[in-house]
Scaffold this motif. Structure first.
Motif, mmCIF file in Angstrom:
data_model
loop_
_atom_site.group_PDB
_atom_site.id
_atom_site.type_symbol
_atom_site.label_atom_id
_atom_site.label_comp_id
_atom_site.label_asym_id
_atom_site.label_seq_id
_atom_site.Cartn_x
_atom_site.Cartn_y
_atom_site.Cartn_z
ATOM 1 N N GLY A 179 2.013 3.930 -10.361
ATOM 2 C CA GLY A 179 1.716 4.589 -9.156
ATOM 3 C C GLY A 179 -0.409 4.202 -9.498
ATOM 4 O O GLY A 179 -1.389 5.465 -8.581
ATOM 5 N N THR A 180 -0.879 3.457 -10.444
ATOM 6 C CA THR A 180 -2.277 3.405 -10.013
ATOM 7 C C THR A 180 -2.911 2.968 -8.873
ATOM 8 O O THR A 180 -2.072 1.560 -8.915
ATOM 9 C CB THR A 180 -2.840 2.545 -11.830
ATOM 10 N N PRO A 181 -3.686 3.409 -8.734
ATOM 11 C CA PRO A 181 -4.587 2.522 -7.174
ATOM 12 C C PRO A 181 -5.033 0.474 -7.674
ATOM 13 O O PRO A 181 -5.390 -0.310 -7.090
ATOM 14 C CB PRO A 181 -6.361 2.652 -7.447
ATOM 15 N N LEU A 182 -5.387 0.806 -8.737
ATOM 16 C CA LEU A 182 -5.856 -0.682 -9.816
ATOM 17 C C LEU A 182 -4.486 -1.583 -9.387
ATOM 18 O O LEU A 182 -4.372 -3.263 -9.137
ATOM 19 C CB LEU A 182 -6.360 -1.048 -11.033
ATOM 20 N N TRP A 183 -3.300 -1.451 -10.128
ATOM 21 C CA TRP A 183 -2.322 -1.590 -9.933
ATOM 22 C C TRP A 183 -2.167 -2.247 -8.100
ATOM 23 O O TRP A 183 -1.864 -3.983 -8.466
ATOM 24 C CB TRP A 183 -0.990 -1.503 -10.572
ATOM 25 N N HIS A 184 -2.142 -1.820 -7.582
ATOM 26 C CA HIS A 184 -2.005 -1.649 -5.580
ATOM 27 C C HIS A 184 -3.298 -2.574 -5.843
ATOM 28 O O HIS A 184 -2.597 -3.806 -4.659
ATOM 29 C CB HIS A 184 -1.802 -0.607 -5.074
ATOM 30 N N GLY A 185 -4.212 -2.302 -6.211
ATOM 31 C CA GLY A 185 -4.825 -3.316 -5.578
ATOM 32 C C GLY A 185 -4.926 -5.292 -6.441
ATOM 33 O O GLY A 185 -5.171 -6.050 -5.132
ATOM 34 N N THR A 186 -4.568 -4.669 -7.517
ATOM 35 C CA THR A 186 -4.333 -6.365 -7.576
ATOM 36 C C THR A 186 -2.797 -7.112 -7.334
ATOM 37 O O THR A 186 -3.438 -7.932 -7.548
ATOM 38 C CB THR A 186 -4.023 -6.016 -9.804
ATOM 39 N N GLU A 187 -2.079 -6.463 -7.011
ATOM 40 C CA GLU A 187 -0.657 -7.051 -6.225
ATOM 41 C C GLU A 187 -1.794 -7.636 -4.724
ATOM 42 O O GLU A 187 -0.587 -8.224 -4.864
ATOM 43 C CB GLU A 187 0.407 -5.994 -6.868
ATOM 44 N N LEU A 188 -1.856 -6.440 -4.186
ATOM 45 C CA LEU A 188 -2.826 -7.225 -2.836
ATOM 46 C C LEU A 188 -3.448 -7.842 -2.837
ATOM 47 O O LEU A 188 -3.153 -9.130 -1.936
ATOM 48 C CB LEU A 188 -2.896 -6.027 -2.488
ATOM 49 N N CYS A 189 -4.231 -8.248 -4.092
ATOM 50 C CA CYS A 189 -5.120 -9.364 -3.958
ATOM 51 C C CYS A 189 -4.256 -10.932 -4.439
ATOM 52 O O CYS A 189 -4.226 -12.116 -4.028
ATOM 53 C CB CYS A 189 -6.063 -9.647 -4.954
ATOM 54 N N THR B 39 -1.228 -1.739 0.856
ATOM 55 C CA THR B 39 -1.761 -1.579 2.029
ATOM 56 C C THR B 39 -2.480 0.069 2.537
ATOM 57 O O THR B 39 -3.742 0.327 2.218
ATOM 58 C CB THR B 39 -2.233 -2.179 3.260
ATOM 59 N N ALA B 40 -1.267 0.463 2.468
ATOM 60 C CA ALA B 40 -0.964 1.827 2.999
ATOM 61 C C ALA B 40 -1.595 2.837 1.848
ATOM 62 O O ALA B 40 -1.907 3.649 1.762
ATOM 63 C CB ALA B 40 0.651 1.736 3.754
ATOM 64 N N TYR B 41 -1.340 2.212 0.585
ATOM 65 C CA TYR B 41 -1.557 3.165 -0.514
ATOM 66 C C TYR B 41 -2.698 3.175 -0.448
ATOM 67 O O TYR B 41 -3.326 4.624 -0.972
ATOM 68 C CB TYR B 41 -0.757 3.064 -2.031
ATOM 69 N N LEU B 42 -3.660 1.772 -0.830
ATOM 70 C CA LEU B 42 -4.669 1.865 -1.013
ATOM 71 C C LEU B 42 -6.185 3.060 0.403
ATOM 72 O O LEU B 42 -6.688 3.176 0.174
ATOM 73 C CB LEU B 42 -5.429 0.679 -0.825
ATOM 74 N N ALA B 43 -5.168 2.779 1.675
ATOM 75 C CA ALA B 43 -5.635 2.662 2.577
ATOM 76 C C ALA B 43 -5.301 4.567 2.608
ATOM 77 O O ALA B 43 -6.886 5.207 2.968
ATOM 78 C CB ALA B 43 -5.104 2.529 3.827
#
Length: 268
Positions: A217-227, A244-248
């Motif tokens: 649920g953390t934005p850093l995990w989503h950002g890490t996985e996206l990168c 991408t949708a989560y971070l946007a």
């Protein structure tokens, strides 16, 4: 002469005047920030690749790091974490000082600028700082031949989205604070644990299940996985679209909340 000098400024959109204000401050210390943005990741990547990375690669089970070498696995995660730090730093104390009585926001809104102009201009500057820091990090990655892949092209836009997902909610929250103490607690009890446990240094699926879903649920995990997914090229399209949708969505929500808190604070 004065009328001719002021005419170009008068033609600028109001938000760009706020952006110019923050750029004027940045021009005074940009050399120091560029050095930090390049040297810090370079030294960290050297330690990860030439030091710890060799130990991990020699002892890790096959496929433990998405089938990648430790340096290739951790580099995009470090970029996401560095982007988070840049966003939190730019949206933290600067916003707190600007929104305080006697701060630059108050001076700006006493003139032609409104809270929305101030927010848009400052967010534009934060986006600039995120992109410039990410670009420096990617330049540091080019120093390692094993990291020179086509995936590097996607890292800067992915880092920008990750940074905005932190900067917008952070600015919205900081605009409501009367003291800086809550920011210190945020760094200690939220940002640092997130840095350690959000998949930057090891896959999140290696932690206990109860903690794992909190990490997801953390934005850093989503950002890490996206990168990481864009860099390694091993992520499915639905997964990339989900991150991408989560971070946007978090960015848009943060901007909407910031618009509300800025108006309340600056019109008070």
């Amino acid at each position: 002469m004065s009328a001719l000098t002021l005419k170009p400024l008068a033609l600028k959109p109001l938000a760009l005047r706020e952006f110019d204000y923050w750029m004027l401050h940045y021009r005074r210390n940009w050399r120091a920030t560029i050095v930090i943005s390049v040297l810090n990741p370079l030294l960290f990547l050297l330690a990860m690749g030439a030091g710890l990375g060799r130990l991990v690669d020699d002892n890790a089970a096959p496929g433990a790091l998405h089938g990648a070498a430790f340096l290739a696995f951790v580099a995009p995660g470090l970029l996401a974490a560095a982007t988070m730090q840049t966003a939190i730093t730019e949206a933290g104390r600067p916003v707190f000082m600007a929104v305080s009585p006697g701060g630059s926001y108050r001076s700006a809104t006493a003139g032609p600028l409104g809270p929305d102009d101030v927010l848009a201009g400052h967010m534009l500057f934060m986006a600039f700082r995120i992109v410039s820091s990410a670009a420096c990090f990617v330049a540091a990655l080019l120093c390692f031949p094993s990291l020179r892949t086509a995936g590097l092209l996607w890292l800067t836009p992915a880092a920008l989205l990750t940074g905005l997902a932190f900067a917008a909610p952070m600015a919205a929250w900081v605009a409501t604070l009367e003291t800086g103490a809550p920011m210190m607690r945020l760094f200690r009890f939220v940002i640092m644990p997130m840095y350690v446990f959000s998949g930057v240094f090891f896959p999140a699926d290696q932690v206990p299940v109860a903690l794992r879903y909190l990490i997801y649920g953390t934005p850093l995990w989503h950002g890490t996985e996206l990168c990481r997914g864009l860099f390694l090229g091993d992520a499915s399209r639905p997964a990339l679209l989900g991150h991408t949708a989560y971070l946007a969505a978090l960015t848009v929500l943060g901007l909407l909340l910031a618009r509300r808190t800025y108006r309340r604070r600056l019109f008070a």
